[in-house]
Design an enzyme around this catalytic site. Structure first.
Site, PDB file in Angstrom:
ATOM      1  N   HIS A  95      37.506 -10.831  -3.301  1.00  0.00           N
ATOM      2  CA  HIS A  95      37.296  -9.550  -3.896  1.00  0.00           C
ATOM      3  C   HIS A  95      38.212  -8.647  -3.326  1.00  0.00           C
ATOM      4  CE1 HIS A  95      35.077  -5.843  -5.641  1.00  0.00           C
ATOM      5  NE2 HIS A  95      35.167  -6.584  -6.837  1.00  0.00           N
ATOM      6  N   LYS A 117      41.636  -6.607  -2.408  1.00  0.00           N
ATOM      7  CA  LYS A 117      42.819  -6.326  -3.354  1.00  0.00           C
ATOM      8  C   LYS A 117      44.056  -5.683  -2.487  1.00  0.00           C
ATOM      9  CE  LYS A 117      39.060  -4.808  -6.052  1.00  0.00           C
ATOM     10  NZ  LYS A 117      38.484  -6.063  -6.434  1.00  0.00           N
ATOM     11  N   ASP A 152      57.584  -6.312   3.178  1.00  0.00           N
ATOM     12  CA  ASP A 152      58.457  -6.068   4.188  1.00  0.00           C
ATOM     13  C   ASP A 152      59.151  -4.684   3.384  1.00  0.00           C
ATOM     14  OD1 ASP A 152      61.523  -6.840   3.802  1.00  0.00           O
ATOM     15  OD2 ASP A 152      60.056  -7.972   2.739  1.00  0.00           O
ATOM     16  N   HIS A 164      35.357   2.804 -10.472  1.00  0.00           N
ATOM     17  CA  HIS A 164      35.543   1.339  -9.645  1.00  0.00           C
ATOM     18  C   HIS A 164      35.863   1.704  -8.227  1.00  0.00           C
ATOM     19  CE1 HIS A 164      37.732  -2.353  -8.875  1.00  0.00           C
ATOM     20  NE2 HIS A 164      36.639  -3.047  -9.693  1.00  0.00           N
ATOM     21  N   LYS A 203      35.773   2.615  -4.235  1.00  0.00           N
ATOM     22  CA  LYS A 203      35.095   2.250  -3.236  1.00  0.00           C
ATOM     23  C   LYS A 203      35.589   3.128  -1.643  1.00  0.00           C
ATOM     24  CE  LYS A 203      35.767  -1.696  -5.741  1.00  0.00           C
ATOM     25  NZ  LYS A 203      34.673  -1.704  -7.029  1.00  0.00           N
ATOM     26  N   ASP A 210      32.952  14.577   6.273  1.00  0.00           N
ATOM     27  CA  ASP A 210      33.326  16.179   6.780  1.00  0.00           C
ATOM     28  C   ASP A 210      34.718  16.199   6.512  1.00  0.00           C
ATOM     29  OD1 ASP A 210      30.676  16.131   7.934  1.00  0.00           O
ATOM     30  OD2 ASP A 210      30.937  15.260   9.796  1.00  0.00           O
TER      31      ASP A 210
END
Length: 842
Positions: free
Chosen positions: A370, A372, A377, A694, A696, A701
């Site tokens: 999963h 991504k 370079d 989607h 994550k 703070d």
């Protein structure tokens, strides 16, 4: 050691007579009840499983004989391949229903195995006993030899316990054998980071992790795949600077185009037909009409090493296919690059070697790669040198169809422009461009890392390629003099410098070179188990950040479920990670201390797929149980402080995102229409649909941020299921210790809220405040009413209150007259599945 029943004290009133038998029985019963009572372990527990002695195995004819004789018999059985062969002993550590540790297998030591394995456990469990079980591994399942049950009351003092414990069968009868354990518990309030945030420049990062914490880095934060020129939130940062949003796919296109030596990509899905650059107002030379596949082939033909690791979906679980959860184009991608200079490897999620036959099937068919990432370079800053450096992209956006979107998340108005060749709508059967919108809008978050932490992302790719890639296709970067070795990207006294740490969920089945011995694994911050080694540092990073939090937490995630050991029921669902429980306990601790603290969570309206389907409904059911557990804890804390003028939603609030659009005269007209009476037709007529979250991400703070590929569910947090990668970062000169931070993380959070709420408000500058949470809740309520109203309107924002009712005692229920999501027949609270294994949906 059997359950301990101390001798009752002699009654002071009668020193010469034994106490009545009835009193002794009552005392014994009270002590047993005390020992069985649940206590909250919230902190860290160090458990060392040292060794076992004098074990027996009733499943073997010689199981009760001496250790020497049993070793001799087992050796003969193994040599001639008769009988059960060598014993394979291991131990597990459980806190009630939560498995928190498992040793490696010791082979050929049937009576006295020695492990000496230490487990550092983040605890948020209601526990009566810490249970250590000794088992013999079988091809299918395992044989229980006995359990030691350590009363939690023994470790609550914080003193180290170092002793032998007798083993018992589940029927409480004495089993032969004993086990040597060392245990020590540290309450969370003793943690020097508890509630203190990132205190200073000397913050060492998250402990017990594989990758270290690096200073001198540079980070770029991205909301959605693209930002158009007319998205200009006016957000002030320190020094009077205005926050500037960045453009993810433009930067990825430019980075791939500029690469001279390497382009390494990992993805759940990589689709060759997508165009990264589509904004006509922001043309990039050489980008017009160029697909990702064409770009990668062109770079490979120029001599750049282009390596792709794409998840190979080899599942044959029909439920998943039918529900539309897997559509990765993996075979198309492999075929496109066949006989080209691009090295494209389809890699299944292979299990680690130490699992049972059943577990190997589960891992190989149910779980995914999963991660991504894009690693390239790049020229050194300034561009005057021929030297190169490593730059890495990490986050939630796959380079595939359906992901390109902006902060406006149009449903219908881009179907003849940027989405004419990229129509994505997997929530309705038969949805396609020719039948019209709404398309599924996509909200996501990504990042770019420069500096030494970027090399850790590269190292992750190299470990995975060495495990599942083609031989001799990795560059030996150390031999390329044009690429500078790992070095800082900024000066440490630069006020805009970043500190970054890379985290993963991965095991030895997906990454080459992880330490094999438990001692070396522990030193590297890994968890060892039945001949497998696991990195679950993403879960640890989330817990560590939650515990450090001072004022507020803001989360966006595709899934939000876990901490099943604290649910009212279905405690054996298997989603044992403790992140939701940690959040609720953090809020409760702040309420008890008389301090404000707010948690905001943004999730999709439902998980992608047909909303009435069994898998989607099961996930919604798990999420409902998670939310109810959290609200129950918050409610109890409010009641304990006799706070009656505030509700649980003043401390913990959930949102989803949606859009609605009026019909315009010049928009795309499809040649056909959806079938009457379908969800598709209703959504099209009502001109509305959810924006699929989607992302994550977690912000703490306004000073610390986690971005990656990992969802808040067991699949992503386990380490032995889906492979994931994430980064945690902060700017040391923009910390909460110096007042309200006004660095890039603050600007990013405010820009996200501007996207979602459609406005900025002064209360947003203090997101922990009661004014702010009530303002956000009122915006969500207002936009929800417009979303479900009879007349289609252009929404002023996208932030929708998650459509559930929450009572003051924390109970969740349906909103009046709103059992199902709009334009669907799908219950909002979900439905428990009796057919789909929970290991798939958690």
């Amino acid at each position: 050691m059997p359950p301990r029943i101390p001798h009752p004290p002699s009654p002071h009133c009668n020193a010469h007579h034994s106490p009545p038998k009835s009193r002794l029985l009552k005392t014994k019963q009270a002590l047993e009840e005390l020992e069985m009572a649940l206590h909250l372990l919230h902190g860290s527990c160090h458990v060392t499983v040292c060794q076992a002695d004098d074990l027996s195995d009733d499943d073997r004819l010689t199981g009760g004989a001496s250790g020497f004789f049993r070793k001799l018999v087992e050796g003969v059985e193994s040599a001639i391949h008769l009988g059960k062969g060598l014993s394979r002993l291991y131990a597990t550590v459980d806190m009630e229903r939560a498995r928190v540790g498992r040793t490696r297998i010791i082979e050929g030591e049937p009576a006295s195995p020695v492990w000496n394995e230490c487990f550092h456990i983040y605890c948020a469990y209601n526990v009566a006993h810490v249970v250590v079980s000794v088992k013999n591994d079988n091809p299918i399942g395992a044989t229980l030899l006995g359990r030691a049950r350590v009363p939690v009351t023994d470790i609550l003092t914080g003193e180290e316990i170092d002793q032998w414990y007798d083993l018992y069968h589940d029927n409480k009868e004495r089993a032969k054998g004993r086990i040597h354990l060392r245990l020590q518990y540290f309450d969370v309030t003793q943690d020097r980071c508890w509630g203190k945030g990132v205190k200073s420049l000397k913050f060492p990062g998250v402990p017990y992790t594989y990758f270290r914490h690096w200073g001198g880095c540079k980070v770029t934060l991205y909301q959605d795949a693209h930002v158009p020129n007319n998205f200009v939130p006016k957000i002030y940062l320190d020094g009077g600077r205005l926050y500037e949003p960045h453009r993810c796919w433009e930067d990825i296109f430019q980075s791939i185009s500029d690469a001279k030596h390497l382009i390494y990509i990992t993805g759940w899905s990589v689709y060759t037909k997508i165009e990264l650059v589509r904004d006509r107002e922001r043309p990039i030379p050489g980008s017009s009409g160029v697909t990702l596949g064409e770009l990668l082939k062109r770079k490979a033909d120029q001599g750049v090493r282009v390596n792709l690791l794409v998840w190979d979906d080899r599942t044959s679980v029909g439920i998943l296919k039918k529900d539309g959860l897997m559509a990765t184009h993996d075979e198309d991608t492999e075929g496109y690059f066949k006989d080209s200079n691009v090295n494209c490897v389809l890699c299944p999620r292979n299990p680690d070697s130490g699992l049972s036959f059943v577990q190997e099937i589960q891992i190989g068919t149910m779980f995914t790669h999963h991660q991504k990432t894009v690693i390239v370079d790049a020229p050194l800053p300034g561009g005057s040198s021929t030297q190169r450096r490593i730059v890495s992209f990490v986050g939630g956006i796959d380079l595939c169809d359906g992901r390109y979107d902006t902060q406006y998340h149009s449903l219908f108005r881009t179907l003849d422009t940027v989405h004419k060749d990229d129509f994505h709508q997997p929530n309705f059967e038969g949805a396609k461009l020719q039948t019209g919108g709404p398309r599924e809008p996509w909200h996501d978050i990504h990042s770019k890392i420069e500096g030494q932490a970027a090399w850790d992302v590269l190292h992750n790719f190299e470990q995975r390629w060495q495990k599942q890639g083609k031989e001799d296709k990795l560059l030996c970067i150390q031999e390329l003099s044009e690429i500078d070795p790992p070095s800082p990207a900024t000066y440490e006294n630069d006020p805009e410098t970043w500190h970054v740490q890379v985290f993963r969920s991965i095991d030895g089945g997906a990454a080459f070179g992880l330490p094999e011995s438990p001692e070396d694994a522990a030193k590297a911050g890994l968890v060892s188990g039945k001949d497998s080694v696991i990195d679950r540092s993403i879960q640890d990073a989330y817990i560590h950040a939650i515990r450090r939090a001072k004022n507020f937490i803001y989360i966006e995630n595709q899934y939000f479920l876990g901490s099943c050991s604290a649910w009212e029921s279905e405690n054996d669902a298997g989603c044992l990670h403790t992140i939701p429980h940690e959040l609720a306990l953090k809020i409760a601790s702040k309420i008890e201390a008389g301090e404000r603290f707010t948690v905001y969570v943004v999730v999709p309206m439902w998980p992608e797929g047909v909303p009435e389907s069994g898998s989607v409904q099961a996930i919604l059911d798990w999420m409902r149980r998670t939310m109810e557990m959290m609200y129950r804890i918050v409610s109890q804390a409010l009641q304990a402080k006799q706070i009656y003028d505030e509700s649980p939603k003043d401390y913990l609030t959930f949102f989803c995102l949606g859009n609605r659009e009026r019909r315009l005269g010049n928009e795309y007209l499809p040649p056909t229409m959806p079938e009457a009476g379908t969800d598709y037709k209703d959504a099209q007529e009502n001109r509305r649909f959810m924006i699929y979250v989607h992302a994550k991400m977690m912000i703490v703070d306004d000073e610390y941020i986690i971005i990656g590929s990992a969802n808040i569910n067991q699949r992503s947090m386990d380490g032995g299921r889906d492979s994931e990668i994430a980064m945690g970062a902060y700017q040391p000169y923009h910390l909460a210790t110096r007042g309200s931070p006004r660095g890039e993380i603050h600007g990013f959070r405010m820009s996200l809220w501007y996207e979602h709420a459609g406005m900025l408000d002064n209360s947003f500058l203090q997101p922990w405040s009661l004014d702010c949470v009530r303002k956000m809740n009122s915006i969500g309520d207002e936009l929800w009413d417009a979303y479900v109203g009879e007349t289609p309107v252009d929404l002023k924002g996208h932030l929708l209150t998650y459509p559930i009712a929450i009572s003051n005692d924390g109970t969740l229920s349906e909103l009046p007259g709103r059992k199902c999501f709009p334009d669907t027949k799908a219950p909002i609270l979900g439905t428990k599945s009796s057919t789909i294994p929970s290991i798939i949906t958690t």
